[in-house]
Design a protein around this motif. Structure first.
Motif, short mmCIF file in Angstrom:
data_model
loop_
_atom_site.label_atom_id
_atom_site.label_comp_id
_atom_site.label_asym_id
_atom_site.label_seq_id
_atom_site.Cartn_x
_atom_site.Cartn_y
_atom_site.Cartn_z
N ARG A 133 -50.59 20.18 4.45
CA ARG A 133 -49.39 20.89 4.78
C ARG A 133 -48.43 20.61 6.44
O ARG A 133 -46.96 20.25 6.73
CB ARG A 133 -49.28 22.60 4.99
CG ARG A 133 -48.72 23.48 5.67
CD ARG A 133 -49.34 24.58 5.58
NE ARG A 133 -48.67 25.46 5.63
CZ ARG A 133 -47.67 26.52 5.12
NH1 ARG A 133 -47.14 26.17 3.97
NH2 ARG A 133 -47.00 27.36 4.85
N GLU A 134 -49.29 19.61 7.51
CA GLU A 134 -48.77 19.48 8.53
C GLU A 134 -48.16 18.04 8.43
O GLU A 134 -47.52 18.05 9.28
CB GLU A 134 -50.28 19.49 9.63
CG GLU A 134 -50.10 18.97 11.06
CD GLU A 134 -50.63 18.81 11.82
OE1 GLU A 134 -50.53 18.25 12.27
OE2 GLU A 134 -52.20 19.31 11.88
N GLU A 135 -48.77 17.72 7.46
CA GLU A 135 -47.91 16.27 7.15
C GLU A 135 -46.45 16.24 7.13
O GLU A 135 -45.61 15.64 6.99
CB GLU A 135 -49.06 15.22 6.04
CG GLU A 135 -47.65 14.15 6.43
CD GLU A 135 -48.68 13.51 5.15
OE1 GLU A 135 -48.04 12.78 4.27
OE2 GLU A 135 -50.63 13.43 4.54
N MET A 136 -46.22 17.68 5.63
CA MET A 136 -45.09 17.91 6.05
C MET A 136 -44.19 18.38 6.21
O MET A 136 -43.05 17.99 6.53
CB MET A 136 -44.67 19.07 4.22
CG MET A 136 -43.88 19.68 3.60
SD MET A 136 -43.13 17.74 2.46
CE MET A 136 -42.14 18.88 1.73
N ILE A 137 -44.70 18.80 7.45
CA ILE A 137 -44.24 20.15 8.59
C ILE A 137 -43.47 18.43 9.53
O ILE A 137 -42.52 18.63 9.77
CB ILE A 137 -44.90 20.55 9.43
CG1 ILE A 137 -44.73 22.01 8.55
CG2 ILE A 137 -44.27 20.88 10.25
CD1 ILE A 137 -46.02 23.53 8.88
N THR A 138 -44.43 17.96 9.63
CA THR A 138 -44.14 16.23 10.81
C THR A 138 -43.14 15.89 9.84
O THR A 138 -41.64 14.73 10.79
CB THR A 138 -45.06 15.86 11.05
OG1 THR A 138 -45.91 16.27 11.33
CG2 THR A 138 -44.70 14.65 11.76
N THR A 139 -43.20 15.37 8.05
CA THR A 139 -42.15 15.09 7.50
C THR A 139 -40.58 15.53 7.88
O THR A 139 -39.44 14.33 7.75
CB THR A 139 -42.28 14.10 5.99
OG1 THR A 139 -43.52 13.72 6.54
CG2 THR A 139 -41.95 13.65 5.30
N LEU A 140 -40.82 16.90 7.26
CA LEU A 140 -38.93 17.27 7.60
C LEU A 140 -39.10 18.05 8.93
O LEU A 140 -37.42 16.96 9.08
CB LEU A 140 -39.37 18.26 7.23
CG LEU A 140 -39.91 19.27 5.41
CD1 LEU A 140 -39.86 20.65 5.72
CD2 LEU A 140 -38.82 18.52 4.87
N SER A 141 -39.74 17.84 9.80
CA SER A 141 -38.53 17.31 11.20
C SER A 141 -37.79 15.77 11.45
O SER A 141 -36.78 15.60 12.01
CB SER A 141 -40.02 18.05 12.41
OG SER A 141 -40.74 17.21 12.35
N LEU A 142 -39.42 15.22 11.25
CA LEU A 142 -38.60 13.39 11.27
C LEU A 142 -37.59 13.04 10.55
O LEU A 142 -36.60 12.96 11.03
CB LEU A 142 -39.51 12.40 10.77
CG LEU A 142 -41.26 12.25 11.73
CD1 LEU A 142 -42.38 11.42 11.54
CD2 LEU A 142 -40.22 11.84 13.50
N LEU A 143 -37.38 13.95 9.48
CA LEU A 143 -36.14 13.98 8.33
C LEU A 143 -35.27 14.59 9.77
O LEU A 143 -33.57 13.21 9.94
CB LEU A 143 -36.12 14.39 7.31
CG LEU A 143 -34.68 13.91 6.45
CD1 LEU A 143 -34.61 12.53 5.88
CD2 LEU A 143 -35.16 14.90 4.93
N MET A 144 -35.13 15.03 9.75
CA MET A 144 -33.68 16.01 10.40
C MET A 144 -33.73 15.26 11.62
O MET A 144 -32.43 14.99 12.14
CB MET A 144 -34.24 17.59 10.97
CG MET A 144 -34.26 18.17 9.77
SD MET A 144 -32.27 18.22 9.00
CE MET A 144 -31.16 18.99 10.37
N GLU A 145 -34.57 15.26 12.35
CA GLU A 145 -34.59 14.58 14.06
C GLU A 145 -33.69 12.52 13.16
O GLU A 145 -32.36 12.38 14.50
CB GLU A 145 -35.56 13.80 15.09
CG GLU A 145 -35.92 15.81 15.20
CD GLU A 145 -37.56 15.12 15.56
OE1 GLU A 145 -38.11 13.90 15.89
OE2 GLU A 145 -38.07 15.79 15.98
N ARG A 146 -33.88 12.59 12.59
CA ARG A 146 -33.76 10.71 12.15
C ARG A 146 -31.93 10.95 11.77
O ARG A 146 -30.60 10.28 11.77
CB ARG A 146 -34.35 10.30 11.11
CG ARG A 146 -33.41 9.22 10.44
CD ARG A 146 -33.38 7.95 11.43
NE ARG A 146 -32.64 6.15 10.74
CZ ARG A 146 -33.56 6.30 10.63
NH1 ARG A 146 -34.85 5.10 10.20
NH2 ARG A 146 -32.85 4.47 10.13
#
Length: 181
Positions: A133-146
């Protein structure tokens, strides 16, 4: 096999031009308490919300910590210059509460259209589903920042950015409902 060109969805802006400021898509917060509890929180605003609604929502979310700090500092300054501690405290609380109510009122249109996902885990003995779950949150936030950075630098168009934002919003919404089950 897809036959999409590598520049599909990319704008024709020169690489040096930038948008004046990033789009307010939401926020992410990763913290670790001193007792070993790690918490991650992802907040994604609705892609169909206006820039003004997102502005007021960000102000409202940052208000309480800022108001507490500023209120304490102002109270100490007022006491130092000789004002009554009780009268100063009452005045600061009245101003703070009225400002908070105003911000709460201005942020109300977006309040029901925010997707929020969070993860909390014990860092020393994590469970696999909490780590995922934490990895998914990190992935989604990095996707939006990128995607935001690519939009600002003209590497993608606004329509591509909006599709990415909608996908992240829906995934975050699904992630928040998966936690409730």
């Amino acid at each position: 096999m897809s036959r999409v060109s590598p520049t599909a969805g990319r704008s024709r802006q020169p690489s040096g031009s930038r948008l004046p400021r990033p789009v307010r898509w939401g926020s992410v917060c990763h913290t670790v308490a001193r007792h070993g509890v790690g918490t991650s929180r992802l907040v994604v605003y609705s892609p169909v919300s206006s820039e003004r609604e997102r502005f007021w929502a960000r102000l409202a979310s940052a208000f309480v910590p800022a108001a507490l700090r500023m209120g304490l500092l102002l109270w100490l300054v007022l006491i130092a210059v000789g004002a009554s501690p009780e009268a100063s405290a009452v005045g600061i609380v009245l101003v703070g509460v009225s400002a908070g109510v105003f911000l709460w009122w201005k942020a109300r249109p977006l309040r029901g259209r925010v997707a929020m996902a969070w993860s909390s885990r014990f860092v020393f003995w994590p469970r696999r589903d909490d780590e995922d779950r934490e990895e998914m949150i990190t992935t989604l936030s990095l996707l939006m920042e990128r995607a935001t950075e690519d939009l600002r630098h003209g590497r993608i168009t606004r329509s591509v950015y909006d599709r990415v934002w909608m996908a992240v919003y829906e995934e975050t919404h699904a992630l928040s409902h998966a936690r409730d089950k």
